[in-house]
Design a protein around this motif. Structure first.
Motif, PDB file in Angstrom:
ATOM      1  N   LEU A  67       0.843  -1.193   0.000  1.00 10.15           N
ATOM      2  CA  LEU A  67       0.000   0.000   0.000  1.00 10.15           C
ATOM      3  C   LEU A  67       0.881   1.246   0.000  1.00 10.15           C
ATOM      4  CD1 LEU A  67      -2.648  -0.929   2.731  1.00 10.15           C
ATOM      5  CD2 LEU A  67      -2.954  -1.028   0.252  1.00 10.15           C
ATOM      6  N   GLN A  68       0.428   2.287  -0.694  1.00  9.72           N
ATOM      7  CA  GLN A  68       1.102   3.569  -0.606  1.00  9.72           C
ATOM      8  C   GLN A  68       0.971   4.107   0.823  1.00  9.72           C
ATOM      9  OE1 GLN A  68       2.895   5.094  -3.072  1.00  9.72           O
ATOM     10  NE2 GLN A  68       2.552   3.221  -4.275  1.00  9.72           N
ATOM     11  N   ARG A  69       1.926   4.922   1.242  1.00  7.21           N
ATOM     12  CA  ARG A  69       1.944   5.403   2.627  1.00  7.21           C
ATOM     13  C   ARG A  69       0.649   6.130   3.000  1.00  7.21           C
ATOM     14  NH1 ARG A  69       3.734   4.080   7.318  1.00  7.21           N
ATOM     15  NH2 ARG A  69       5.507   3.274   6.118  1.00  7.21           N
ATOM     16  N   ASP A  70       0.105   6.964   2.094  1.00  3.11           N
ATOM     17  CA  ASP A  70      -1.112   7.692   2.441  1.00  3.11           C
ATOM     18  C   ASP A  70      -2.302   6.758   2.600  1.00  3.11           C
ATOM     19  OD1 ASP A  70      -1.156   7.077  -0.236  1.00  3.11           O
ATOM     20  OD2 ASP A  70      -2.019   8.980  -0.895  1.00  3.11           O
ATOM     21  N   GLU A  73      -1.910   4.935   5.979  1.00  9.34           N
ATOM     22  CA  GLU A  73      -2.288   5.794   7.097  1.00  9.34           C
ATOM     23  C   GLU A  73      -3.801   5.963   7.177  1.00  9.34           C
ATOM     24  OE1 GLU A  73      -0.452   6.766   9.480  1.00  9.34           O
ATOM     25  OE2 GLU A  73       1.421   6.004   8.624  1.00  9.34           O
ATOM     26  N   GLU A  74      -4.459   6.056   6.020  1.00 11.25           N
ATOM     27  CA  GLU A  74      -5.908   6.186   6.016  1.00 11.25           C
ATOM     28  C   GLU A  74      -6.570   4.937   6.585  1.00 11.25           C
ATOM     29  OE1 GLU A  74      -9.768   7.326   5.684  1.00 11.25           O
ATOM     30  OE2 GLU A  74      -7.955   8.565   5.613  1.00 11.25           O
ATOM     31  N   ARG A  75      -6.073   3.771   6.224  1.00 11.06           N
ATOM     32  CA  ARG A  75      -6.632   2.533   6.777  1.00 11.06           C
ATOM     33  C   ARG A  75      -6.402   2.453   8.279  1.00 11.06           C
ATOM     34  NH1 ARG A  75      -6.607  -2.568   2.655  1.00 11.06           N
ATOM     35  NH2 ARG A  75      -6.783  -1.422   0.688  1.00 11.06           N
ATOM     36  N   ARG A  76      -5.265   2.912   8.727  1.00 17.02           N
ATOM     37  CA  ARG A  76      -5.004   2.917  10.170  1.00 17.02           C
ATOM     38  C   ARG A  76      -5.975   3.842  10.897  1.00 17.02           C
ATOM     39  NH1 ARG A  76       1.628   3.494  10.201  1.00 17.02           N
ATOM     40  NH2 ARG A  76       2.136   1.268  10.068  1.00 17.02           N
ATOM     41  N   ARG A  77      -6.198   5.020  10.329  1.00 18.96           N
ATOM     42  CA  ARG A  77      -7.092   5.989  10.978  1.00 18.96           C
ATOM     43  C   ARG A  77      -8.538   5.513  11.014  1.00 18.96           C
ATOM     44  NH1 ARG A  77      -3.886   9.757   8.066  1.00 18.96           N
ATOM     45  NH2 ARG A  77      -5.415   9.725   6.361  1.00 18.96           N
ATOM     46  N   GLU A 132       4.613  -3.758   6.635  1.00 14.27           N
ATOM     47  CA  GLU A 132       3.446  -2.890   6.618  1.00 14.27           C
ATOM     48  C   GLU A 132       3.013  -2.587   5.186  1.00 14.27           C
ATOM     49  OE1 GLU A 132       4.870   0.338   8.940  1.00 14.27           O
ATOM     50  OE2 GLU A 132       4.420  -0.635  10.854  1.00 14.27           O
ATOM     51  N   GLY A 133       1.724  -2.773   4.934  1.00 15.06           N
ATOM     52  CA  GLY A 133       1.154  -2.524   3.616  1.00 15.06           C
ATOM     53  C   GLY A 133       1.052  -3.754   2.739  1.00 15.06           C
ATOM     54  N   ALA A 134       1.653  -4.887   3.157  1.00 13.83           N
ATOM     55  CA  ALA A 134       1.640  -6.102   2.337  1.00 13.83           C
ATOM     56  C   ALA A 134       0.327  -6.853   2.489  1.00 13.83           C
ATOM     57  CB  ALA A 134       2.801  -7.007   2.724  1.00 13.83           C
ATOM     58  N   ALA A 135      -0.008  -7.655   1.484  1.00 15.08           N
ATOM     59  CA  ALA A 135      -1.228  -8.475   1.493  1.00 15.08           C
ATOM     60  C   ALA A 135      -0.884  -9.888   1.938  1.00 15.08           C
ATOM     61  CB  ALA A 135      -1.856  -8.499   0.111  1.00 15.08           C
ATOM     62  N   TRP A 136      -1.677 -10.423   2.904  1.00 16.44           N
ATOM     63  CA  TRP A 136      -1.414 -11.774   3.415  1.00 16.44           C
ATOM     64  C   TRP A 136      -2.671 -12.630   3.430  1.00 16.44           C
ATOM     65  CZ3 TRP A 136       2.841 -14.675   4.857  1.00 16.44           C
ATOM     66  CH2 TRP A 136       4.066 -14.050   4.560  1.00 16.44           C
ATOM     67  N   THR A 137      -3.454 -12.548   2.366  1.00 18.06           N
ATOM     68  CA  THR A 137      -4.583 -13.459   2.228  1.00 18.06           C
ATOM     69  C   THR A 137      -4.076 -14.789   1.676  1.00 18.06           C
ATOM     70  OG1 THR A 137      -5.036 -12.765  -0.041  1.00 18.06           O
ATOM     71  CG2 THR A 137      -6.123 -11.528   1.719  1.00 18.06           C
ATOM     72  N   GLU A 138      -4.934 -15.810   1.708  1.00 22.97           N
ATOM     73  CA  GLU A 138      -4.554 -17.091   1.107  1.00 22.97           C
ATOM     74  C   GLU A 138      -4.328 -16.946  -0.393  1.00 22.97           C
ATOM     75  OE1 GLU A 138      -6.222 -20.786   3.764  1.00 22.97           O
ATOM     76  OE2 GLU A 138      -7.439 -20.134   2.067  1.00 22.97           O
ATOM     77  N   HIS A 139      -5.094 -16.100  -1.041  1.00 22.23           N
ATOM     78  CA  HIS A 139      -4.960 -15.955  -2.485  1.00 22.23           C
ATOM     79  C   HIS A 139      -3.613 -15.360  -2.887  1.00 22.23           C
ATOM     80  CE1 HIS A 139      -9.184 -16.940  -2.745  1.00 22.23           C
ATOM     81  NE2 HIS A 139      -9.144 -16.854  -4.064  1.00 22.23           N
TER      82      HIS A 139
END
Length: 439
Positions: A67-70, A73-77, A132-139
């Motif tokens: 994920l891009q940094r912005d 941060e939006e997902r965290r907020r 941080e920002g990486a995807a960890w789904t089964e897919h």
């Protein structure tokens, strides 16, 4: 060794090198279609089968587009998990550090939002894109504690060669889902990961306990905020004539007058002061309160009749494997609501039968048992609390003036994949409930 079933206690009691060799052999034989010396754990075997069905390469890497940094941060907020990070960190980060592991917190889509713990292990984790920002789904990364916990909706531990992707065989992980205690909506995953040498079967129970502690804290925070709003709203409602309800910023009810009490009112994302149409109430005058809203129902537009600002379009999105939504739009605006698995099934059936279904027919569609009408009526009552403007009853149906669109997954087999409802299992073969090809 006979082909009994593997379990974590038995694995922990073995010599580490012997346990590793056994897991590798179990995986190798199972993926090759042969009988392994000992059966893999059911949740691991089921995950391996899912990976084989989607064609995931067990020799692939684990890289993903971060994920891009912005956006991070939006997902965290925007997540409730931010409110309990101190609890999560206090319960696990120190233990993870001393045990040469790291604590990872993801959102409901499996994206890593935070990680803490041993610095040396963090550097190793960068090599497998556990950052941080990486995807960890089964897919994206195959069988792993985060992705498999997302799929199953419960705590999971995955060790060494139980990972489907070979690049993760030197790792061990334990993860548990964290839910919003108000409506049990999945918020994300709490995980502890580290080198395979740091494996301990008790870590699963510890991660699950900390996840439950965080949910308890969120529940108490919500209770206190609603009590504060109720203290402000109660004297106001005493002076308001007619029907009115005070809700917090997320629609949870604090006080009500002239209406049957409900737990929550679905609010559109663009909610504001003024005159607005709400699907469960009709046209309301909306006024701000400290920590929420006052909704005064305008008597000329009853909640159970479509008014001039009623909805005209419904989009039922079933295209994702574990998150389903219904979007309603009309002259007064639009709103979206997440659906439980049962409500997704019911709305799908009604979308396929625009002429309507009786309670007995819905019971047969969903349960394969026409006698379960009491259960169906109770579920439909819950559905209609938020969709009174677009749903009618006697029989249950979408109103004739409402346009309904169903968004299906690309593969028919992925339609509500965990549903056992006869009306859902049939279209997985490529036809809908009325026998026409799926769009």
């Amino acid at each position: 060794m006979n082909n009994t079933q593997l379990d974590m206690k038995r694995l922990a009691a073995m010599d580490a090198a012997q346990a590793t060799r056994l897991l590798h052999r179990v995986r190798e034989e199972t993926l090759a279609g042969r009988t392994p010396p000992i059966a893999p754990r059911p949740e691991i075997d089921a995950s391996w089968q899912r990976m084989a069905r989607i064609g995931l390469d067990p020799d692939q890497g684990t890289n993903s587009v971060l994920l891009q940094r912005d956006e991070l941060e939006e997902r965290r907020r925007s997540t409730l998990l931010a409110e309990v990070m101190q609890t999560l960190s206090g319960g696990l980060a120190g233990i993870a550090d001393t045990s040469l592991q790291i604590m990872v917190v993801t959102d409901e889509h499996g994206r890593v939002l935070w990680r803490q713990g041993n610095l040396a292990v963090m550097r190793q984790a960068n090599g497998i894109c556990l950052e941080e920002g990486a995807a960890w789904t089964e897919h994206t990364t195959g069988t792993n504690a985060v992705g498999t916990a997302l799929t199953l909706g419960r705590a999971v531990q995955v060790h060494s060669a139980e990972h489907y992707v070979q690049a993760l065989h030197n790792w061990t992980c334990a993860a548990a889902p964290v839910h919003d205690p108000r409506d049990r909506r999945l918020l994300g995953i709490l995980d502890v990961s580290g080198p395979a040498s740091s494996f301990h079967p008790a870590m699963l129970a510890l991660v699950g306990s900390v996840a439950q502690l965080a949910e308890a804290e969120m529940r108490e925070r919500h209770r206190r905020s609603v009590e504060r709003l109720r203290a402000v709203a109660a004297p106001i409602l005493c002076r308001v004539g007619g029907r009115a309800i005070a809700v917090d910023a997320h629609g949870w009810t604090a006080a009500v007058t002239g209406l049957a009490p409900v737990d929550r009112i679905t609010l559109p994302k663009s909610f504001r002061s003024g005159r607005m149409w709400l699907p469960s109430l009709g046209v309301c005058a909306v006024e701000p309160l400290p920590g929420g809203w006052l909704l005064r129902v305008e008597e000329e537009t009853p909640a159970d009749e479509p008014g001039t600002a009623a909805a005209s379009r419904v989009v039922l999105d079933l295209s994702r494997p574990r998150r389903w939504t219904v979007s309603v739009s009309g002259a007064a605006g639009s709103w979206q609501q997440e659906l439980s698995p049962r409500h997704a099934e019911l709305l799908y059936v009604l979308a396929m039968h625009r002429d309507g279904r009786t309670a007995a027919e819905l019971a047969d569609d969903v349960f394969g048992d026409r006698t379960r009408t009491v259960t169906v009526r109770a579920e439909m009552s819950r559905v209609r609390r938020n969709l009174a403007g677009v749903l009618a009853h006697r029989p249950y149906r979408f109103r004739e003036e409402v346009a309904v669109q169903v968004l299906r997954p690309e593969r028919p087999a992925d339609l509500l994949p965990h549903s056992l409802a006869p009306a859902v299992r049939t279209p997985r073969t490529g036809t809908d409930a009325q026998g026409t090809p799926s769009a």
